[in-house]
Scaffold this active site. Structure first.
Site, mmCIF file in Angstrom:
data_model
loop_
_atom_site.group_PDB
_atom_site.id
_atom_site.type_symbol
_atom_site.label_atom_id
_atom_site.label_comp_id
_atom_site.label_asym_id
_atom_site.label_seq_id
_atom_site.Cartn_x
_atom_site.Cartn_y
_atom_site.Cartn_z
ATOM 1 N N SER A 147 0.812 -1.216 0.000
ATOM 2 C CA SER A 147 0.000 0.000 0.000
ATOM 3 C C SER A 147 0.842 1.261 0.000
ATOM 4 C CB SER A 147 -0.882 -0.003 1.255
ATOM 5 O OG SER A 147 -1.498 1.241 1.431
ATOM 6 N N LYS A 180 2.721 -3.899 5.975
ATOM 7 C CA LYS A 180 2.779 -4.133 4.527
ATOM 8 C C LYS A 180 4.243 -4.132 4.060
ATOM 9 C CE LYS A 180 -1.607 -4.457 3.184
ATOM 10 N NZ LYS A 180 -2.126 -5.700 2.566
ATOM 11 N N TYR A 240 -0.245 -0.391 9.909
ATOM 12 C CA TYR A 240 -0.649 -1.084 8.678
ATOM 13 C C TYR A 240 0.443 -0.960 7.611
ATOM 14 C CZ TYR A 240 -3.350 -1.353 4.231
ATOM 15 O OH TYR A 240 -3.801 -1.626 2.961
HETATM 16 N N1 LIG Z 1 -8.885 -0.932 -1.223
HETATM 17 C C1 LIG Z 1 -7.861 -0.084 -1.118
HETATM 18 O O1 LIG Z 1 -7.984 1.139 -1.220
HETATM 19 C C2 LIG Z 1 -6.490 -0.625 -0.871
HETATM 20 C C3 LIG Z 1 -5.397 0.237 -0.957
HETATM 21 C C4 LIG Z 1 -4.117 -0.256 -0.707
HETATM 22 C C5 LIG Z 1 -3.965 -1.601 -0.411
HETATM 23 N N2 LIG Z 1 -5.044 -2.420 -0.329
HETATM 24 C C6 LIG Z 1 -4.857 -3.828 0.007
HETATM 25 O O2 LIG Z 1 -5.459 -4.618 -0.993
HETATM 26 C C7 LIG Z 1 -6.017 -5.793 -0.406
HETATM 27 C C8 LIG Z 1 -7.463 -5.937 -0.780
HETATM 28 O O3 LIG Z 1 -8.144 -4.761 -0.426
HETATM 29 P P1 LIG Z 1 -9.719 -4.737 -0.283
HETATM 30 O O4 LIG Z 1 -10.117 -3.330 -0.436
HETATM 31 O O5 LIG Z 1 -10.311 -5.785 -1.118
HETATM 32 O O6 LIG Z 1 -9.839 -5.124 1.264
HETATM 33 P P2 LIG Z 1 -11.044 -5.835 2.008
HETATM 34 O O7 LIG Z 1 -10.960 -5.456 3.439
HETATM 35 O O8 LIG Z 1 -12.338 -5.614 1.283
HETATM 36 O O9 LIG Z 1 -10.644 -7.366 1.823
HETATM 37 C C9 LIG Z 1 -9.708 -7.957 2.651
HETATM 38 C C10 LIG Z 1 -10.273 -9.296 3.043
HETATM 39 O O10 LIG Z 1 -9.371 -9.903 3.955
HETATM 40 C C11 LIG Z 1 -10.159 -10.627 4.856
HETATM 41 N N3 LIG Z 1 -9.473 -10.899 6.098
HETATM 42 C C12 LIG Z 1 -9.198 -10.030 7.113
HETATM 43 N N4 LIG Z 1 -8.617 -10.685 8.131
HETATM 44 C C13 LIG Z 1 -8.520 -11.986 7.745
HETATM 45 C C14 LIG Z 1 -8.030 -13.133 8.390
HETATM 46 N N5 LIG Z 1 -7.515 -13.098 9.621
HETATM 47 N N6 LIG Z 1 -8.079 -14.305 7.712
HETATM 48 C C15 LIG Z 1 -8.609 -14.367 6.466
HETATM 49 N N7 LIG Z 1 -9.090 -13.296 5.806
HETATM 50 C C16 LIG Z 1 -9.046 -12.121 6.455
HETATM 51 C C17 LIG Z 1 -11.375 -9.758 5.106
HETATM 52 O O11 LIG Z 1 -12.442 -10.548 5.611
HETATM 53 C C18 LIG Z 1 -11.627 -9.175 3.750
HETATM 54 O O12 LIG Z 1 -12.604 -9.896 3.046
HETATM 55 C C19 LIG Z 1 -5.772 -5.674 1.089
HETATM 56 O O13 LIG Z 1 -4.590 -6.397 1.373
HETATM 57 C C20 LIG Z 1 -5.529 -4.212 1.289
HETATM 58 O O14 LIG Z 1 -4.689 -3.979 2.410
HETATM 59 C C21 LIG Z 1 -6.312 -1.955 -0.564
#
Ligand SMILES: NC(=O)c1ccc[n+]([C@@H]2O[C@H](COP(=O)([O-])OP(=O)(O)OC[C@H]3O[C@@H](n4cnc5c(N)ncnc54)[C@H](O)[C@@H]3O)[C@@H](O)[C@H]2O)c1
Ligand SMILES: NC(=O)c1ccc[n+]([C@@H]2O[C@H](COP(=O)([O-])OP(=O)(O)OC[C@H]3O[C@@H](n4cnc5c(N)ncnc54)[C@H](O)[C@@H]3O)[C@@H](O)[C@H]2O)c1
Lengths: 336, 336
Positions: A130, A158, A154
């Site tokens: 991220s 990462k 966070y």
């Molecule tokens: N959406 C954004 O703006 C953004 C930006 C930068 C990075 N990211 C990264 O991209 C990835 C996906 O993002 P997203 O927006 O789909 O996030 P999201 O929160 O919608 O999806 C993450 C998923 O991980 C699951 N999760 C959390 N803890 C868990 C555990 N202990 N065991 C199993 N599953 C678990 C959650 O239930 C969720 O469904 C993440 O790693 C996030 O950090 C997202």
């Protein structure tokens, strides 16, 4: 080709799963199986290949091993605790974001090393790091070799995940592409626990006819991408040649730097001044303290010129994309 | 003031313990207790304050908690698996260098948070990271904000340790100073499992009258410091004001960039041409592959100008220092 999506029940994971189901193939190879893994087993997806939906904790090595069966060629690791939650619960962030990624490393390594080894190539692992792993703030325009100096747990977790998967790639245990995602807008559904939740909310809520708070000034700039673009980058990262990466598995993809004011103008251009009028100024220093340390811009030269990551579309197209892809479902989900 | 040295039975840990015993104080405060912790309980040290010597594994949270009792104000965390060993045994490196540092973080955090909390300030933690956490190689002269792109597992684990302790400092759980040590020469005793072992050996073995192998060319440059200097830096890091560090807890101390040829000239200047003649050229590509990725020079501006870390002495003084501090003991230890 067998694929696993960890965090496959989340925002981007579901979207990627649906895209793979629609395409039936990745690059020029047919998909023969897909595993979706999340805390709760994700809902099934209609697809021309078998889809397994598993519930489990990413920090539980046995559960992760079950989610990455022998023959898996690509793992997309999206499971994470997001920024504001990792900041509020330090231990949960460490468990999911650090120990979870360690479990992914070991499960992938077991595919090609040790008793479960099949003689196959190390699996491709696409990991979503991220923009929050960097500092620099509003005035920054970061080069590709910029140092990660995270100002939040966070982001630190990462950066640690990247180091682990990068070293495992060097060792030949797996073959990682670590994408430092921008803030992805417009996130459907409800506001979430990411400190950046407002960046989507100021566009989504007005499109739903709802009022929403803007915690930062209109001049505040954010490094963003669309969910459509994120999925395109994932598909590219799942198949690209990783030799040009060498040791350095971290990729700053070509997002877009946009001020909140420009986003609101795009909203107005697509949905009229009444949409923009739903956004109330409500400064929140706690939110600004977190997102204010994230850099607002990257050069992203390596991803663009060397590695073939596609360009981010315009803000108007992002708003239009949300209306086409997500508005109806979000209305239904929220009973509006 | 109560102090704990983790890895207190090692090269630098013992030296620091003896120095604290001799001084009886740290800065202007009397030392009231010292705990030395290592895999095997370190031998006792004569001191004007009580010294506890504990054996245990740094990756065992209970053992680490016992080594950091309530009231501890300074923890020096030196326990580590070194470079060539971490490269040969990936799991051991992860366990000791990553899980071990996590155990240190949690034990320190428990001093000021949760049931064992005493209301005291977060403990100072001095952590020894390494030049091996960087890339760049022979031609590099790294700025203070250079990115850590490790080319070996040990370096990746050190960079991860830094991120963990840096974030814990931001959270107020502890107060870390992460010193990226140069290669410390001249290491007494026997050759060890560090890939950089030869840098000491080419000076130490001839001073003992023994032949030794040089695995790299004489033009090969190394970023070095002396054990005397390392101890001075530790004492400074144990007491310095950390406010000027801000978020960035990583310090590149003012070591010295020296070619192997210059080191051998210093050896010759102090101990004569017959000493230098004991060094045989024996190229070893495996060793060069590891140490060849480490940068040979740093600007170290921040440590020098802002943070008050002292300058490295000359190569001749390093050779002389070994003769004064360690030659007799090394002879005795090795039965020479
Ligand atoms: N959406 C954004 O703006 C953004 C930006 C930068 C990075 N990211 C990264 O991209 C990835 C996906 O993002 P997203 O927006 O789909 O996030 P999201 O929160 O919608 O999806 C993450 C998923 O991980 C699951 N999760 C959390 N803890 C868990 C555990 N202990 N065991 C199993 N599953 C678990 C959650 O239930 C969720 O469904 C993440 O790693 C996030 O950090 C997202
Ligand atoms: N000496 C150098 O050139 C150099 C250079 C850069 C960084 N460093 C770092 O400085 C620190 C001290 O270096 P040193 O030269 O004194 O190293 P050393 O190997 O002499 O001492 C490290 C100590 O850690 C102990 N240890 C290893 N595994 C352990 C475990 N599981 N539990 C408890 N203790 C364990 C070892 O027994 C040893 O006594 C280390 O962290 C090292 O990585 C040293």
């Amino acid at each position: 080709m067998q694929i696993t999506i960890l965090g496959g029940g989340g925002f981007l994971g579901r979207r990627l799963a649906h895209r793979l189901a629609k395409d039936g193939a990745l690059g020029d190879r047919a998909i023969t199986g897909l595993t979706l893994f999340d805390l709760q087993a994700p809902p099934p997806v209609e697809a021309p290949f078998p889809v397994r939906c598993l519930g489990g904790n990413i920090a539980d090595p046995a559960a992760v091993t079950a989610a990455i069966p022998a023959g898996t060629e690509v793992v997309v690791h999206l499971a994470a605790v997001v920024s504001a939650q990792a900041e509020a619960d330090f231990d949960l962030g460490l468990t999911v974001n650090v120990h979870g990624t360690l479990a992914v490393l070991q499960a992938c390594r077991a595919l090609t090393q040790g008793p479960r080894a099949s003689g196959a190539a190390p699996p491709r692992v696409v990991f979503t790091s991220s923009v929050a792993s960097f500092s620099g703030g509003q005035d920054a325009r970061l080069e590709d070799d910029a140092r990660q100096l995270p100002g939040n747990s966070y982001g630190a977790e990462k950066a640690i995940g990247e180091l682990l998967l990068q070293d495992a790639s060097r060792k030949g245990f797996l073959d990682a592409v670590n994408i430092r995602l921008p803030t992805v807008i417009i996130r459907p559904g409800r506001p979430n626990k990411a400190a950046s939740s407002f960046v989507s909310a100021i566009l989504r809520e007005p499109l739903l006819g709802l009022e929403t708070d803007l915690p930062v000034p209109e001049e505040f700039a954010v490094w963003i991408c669309s969910p459509r673009r994120a999925v395109e980058w994932f598909l590219h990262a799942m198949t690209m040649d990783t030799k040009p990466l060498g040791l350095d598995r971290g990729i700053n993809p070509p997002g877009r730097s946009a001020t909140v004011g420009k986003m609101l103008s795009a909203l107005e251009a697509v949905a009229g001044p009444e949409a923009r009028a739903k956004v109330r100024h409500a400064p929140d220093p706690a939110i600004e303290a977190i997102v204010g340390t994230w850099p607002a811009s990257f050069t992203a030269e390596r991803a663009r010129r060397l590695l073939g990551f596609s360009e981010q579309e315009s803000l108007e197209e992002i708003v239009q994309g949300f209306i086409e892809d997500d508005l109806a479902a979000t209305r239904a989900e929220r009973g509006l």
